[in-house]
Write a protein that holds these residues in place. Sequence first.
Motif, PDB file in Angstrom:
ATOM      1  N   VAL A  64       0.821  -1.269   0.054  1.00 41.91           N
ATOM      2  CA  VAL A  64      -0.143  -0.013  -0.043  1.00 41.91           C
ATOM      3  C   VAL A  64       0.862   1.172   0.214  1.00 41.91           C
ATOM      4  O   VAL A  64       1.713   1.569   0.807  1.00 41.91           O
ATOM      5  N   THR A  65       0.768   2.154  -1.151  1.00 47.32           N
ATOM      6  CA  THR A  65       1.521   3.290  -1.179  1.00 47.32           C
ATOM      7  C   THR A  65       0.688   4.321  -1.467  1.00 47.32           C
ATOM      8  O   THR A  65      -0.542   4.195  -2.147  1.00 47.32           O
TER       9      THR A  65
ATOM     10  N   ALA B 200      -5.706  -2.903   6.491  1.00 38.98           N
ATOM     11  CA  ALA B 200      -4.455  -2.685   5.461  1.00 38.98           C
ATOM     12  C   ALA B 200      -3.257  -2.251   6.211  1.00 38.98           C
ATOM     13  O   ALA B 200      -2.084  -2.240   5.729  1.00 38.98           O
ATOM     14  N   LYS B 201      -3.192  -2.161   7.527  1.00 39.99           N
ATOM     15  CA  LYS B 201      -2.140  -1.498   8.486  1.00 39.99           C
ATOM     16  C   LYS B 201      -1.582  -0.422   7.841  1.00 39.99           C
ATOM     17  O   LYS B 201      -0.408  -0.157   7.628  1.00 39.99           O
TER      18      LYS B 201
ATOM     19  N   LEU C 147      -6.629   1.050  -0.675  1.00 43.12           N
ATOM     20  CA  LEU C 147      -5.960   0.194   0.061  1.00 43.12           C
ATOM     21  C   LEU C 147      -5.960  -1.435  -0.218  1.00 43.12           C
ATOM     22  O   LEU C 147      -5.521  -2.117   0.428  1.00 43.12           O
ATOM     23  N   GLY C 148      -6.499  -1.695  -1.591  1.00 44.41           N
ATOM     24  CA  GLY C 148      -6.470  -2.984  -1.966  1.00 44.41           C
ATOM     25  C   GLY C 148      -7.415  -4.072  -1.338  1.00 44.41           C
ATOM     26  O   GLY C 148      -7.374  -4.947  -1.218  1.00 44.41           O
ATOM     27  N   LEU C 149      -8.624  -3.246  -0.851  1.00 44.79           N
ATOM     28  CA  LEU C 149      -9.554  -3.931  -0.138  1.00 44.79           C
ATOM     29  C   LEU C 149     -10.890  -4.059  -1.079  1.00 44.79           C
ATOM     30  O   LEU C 149     -12.091  -4.329  -0.433  1.00 44.79           O
ATOM     31  N   MET C 150     -10.831  -4.010  -2.215  1.00 41.64           N
ATOM     32  CA  MET C 150     -11.881  -4.059  -3.456  1.00 41.64           C
ATOM     33  C   MET C 150     -12.087  -5.175  -4.078  1.00 41.64           C
ATOM     34  O   MET C 150     -12.379  -5.227  -5.295  1.00 41.64           O
TER      35      MET C 150
ATOM     36  N   HIS D 133      -8.323 -11.116  12.546  1.00 45.00           N
ATOM     37  CA  HIS D 133      -7.305 -10.223  11.723  1.00 45.00           C
ATOM     38  C   HIS D 133      -6.270  -9.408  12.445  1.00 45.00           C
ATOM     39  O   HIS D 133      -6.790  -8.636  13.193  1.00 45.00           O
ATOM     40  N   GLU D 134      -4.994  -9.641  12.138  1.00 46.63           N
ATOM     41  CA  GLU D 134      -4.075  -8.920  12.840  1.00 46.63           C
ATOM     42  C   GLU D 134      -4.191  -7.519  13.109  1.00 46.63           C
ATOM     43  O   GLU D 134      -4.244  -6.772  14.161  1.00 46.63           O
ATOM     44  N   GLY D 135      -4.361  -6.888  12.021  1.00 45.41           N
ATOM     45  CA  GLY D 135      -4.641  -5.345  12.087  1.00 45.41           C
ATOM     46  C   GLY D 135      -5.844  -4.958  12.806  1.00 45.41           C
ATOM     47  O   GLY D 135      -5.925  -4.069  13.518  1.00 45.41           O
ATOM     48  N   VAL D 136      -7.029  -5.560  12.324  1.00 48.69           N
ATOM     49  CA  VAL D 136      -8.105  -5.251  13.061  1.00 48.69           C
ATOM     50  C   VAL D 136      -8.114  -5.572  14.559  1.00 48.69           C
ATOM     51  O   VAL D 136      -8.571  -4.565  15.339  1.00 48.69           O
TER      52      VAL D 136
END
Length: 240
Positions: free
Chosen positions: A11-12, A38-39, A105-108, A223-226
Motif C-alpha cells: 500500500v503506497t 490494511a495496516k 488500500l486494495g480492499l475491493m 485479523h491482526e490489524g483489526v
Amino acid sequence: LGSRSSSLQFVTMAQKMKLSYFDIRGLAEVTRLLFAAAKADYEDCRYSFSFGTPGDFSTIQREQFDAVKATGEFDAALGKVPILEVDGIKVGQSKAIERYVSKQLGLMGSNDIEAFQIDSLALHIADVKDAYKAAKEAGKDDKEAAMKKWFEETLPEWLAKVEKSLPSAPGPWLVGNSISYADVVYYYFLRDPKGFFDDTEAAAKALATCSRLSAACEATFKHEGVAAWVSKRPEGSAPF
C-alpha cells in the motif's frame, strides 16, 4: 476484466490521508477499521464533545468542531463530518469515503467484478438497517417483544438472504481470497464488540445461523490489524 492488485503489503499513497470526525465510532469506524485491516498510516482527527444533560442532544457542546466549521473546513461535506482529505482535496459522505479508502488500500477485490460484488454486499446492509428501523417503529409500544422477534426471527431471515447472495469463494472471506471491504463492513455490523447493535449477544446468535457470514466475521475479528485496532481504539466522548 480490469484487474488490480489485492495485496495489502504494498500500500503506497502520495500523502497520508486525514480522516476528520467526532470522537466517537459512529459513521467513521468502518473507515478506521479499513485502515487497520490494511495496516495503513493515516491521521485520525477527532473532535470531542460533551452533553450539558447526559444523552440530550439538544444540549451538546462542541466548541472545537464549531470553531473549525466556521472557517469553511467542512464545506465539501455540507458542513458535516466525516470528511476525508487526500493531497489537499476534501471529500465528504461516509460511504463514499469507505469505498474510496477500500479501493486505495486494495480492499475491493482483485478485479472489477469482485469490486462490483463487494459493493453490492455492503449496500445490502442498508436494507437490513431499514428493516430494523421499521421493526423498532412498529414495536414501540412493546419494545422488548419487538426486539425479541427482530433478533430471533427477522434478522436471521435477512442474513439468510445475504448468505444466499454471496458469490462462490474459497473462504473465509466473502469475496475472493483475501479480506475486503465486505468483510469489514459485515464484521462491524454484526460482530464487533461495539458495533451497530446494542445487543451484541443477540446479534451474534443471529449471525451464527449463517455459516459463511459467521466465518468471515470471525476471521475479520481475528485479523491482526483489526484485532490490534479494536484492542487499543479510544473510548471516545460517547459510547457509540
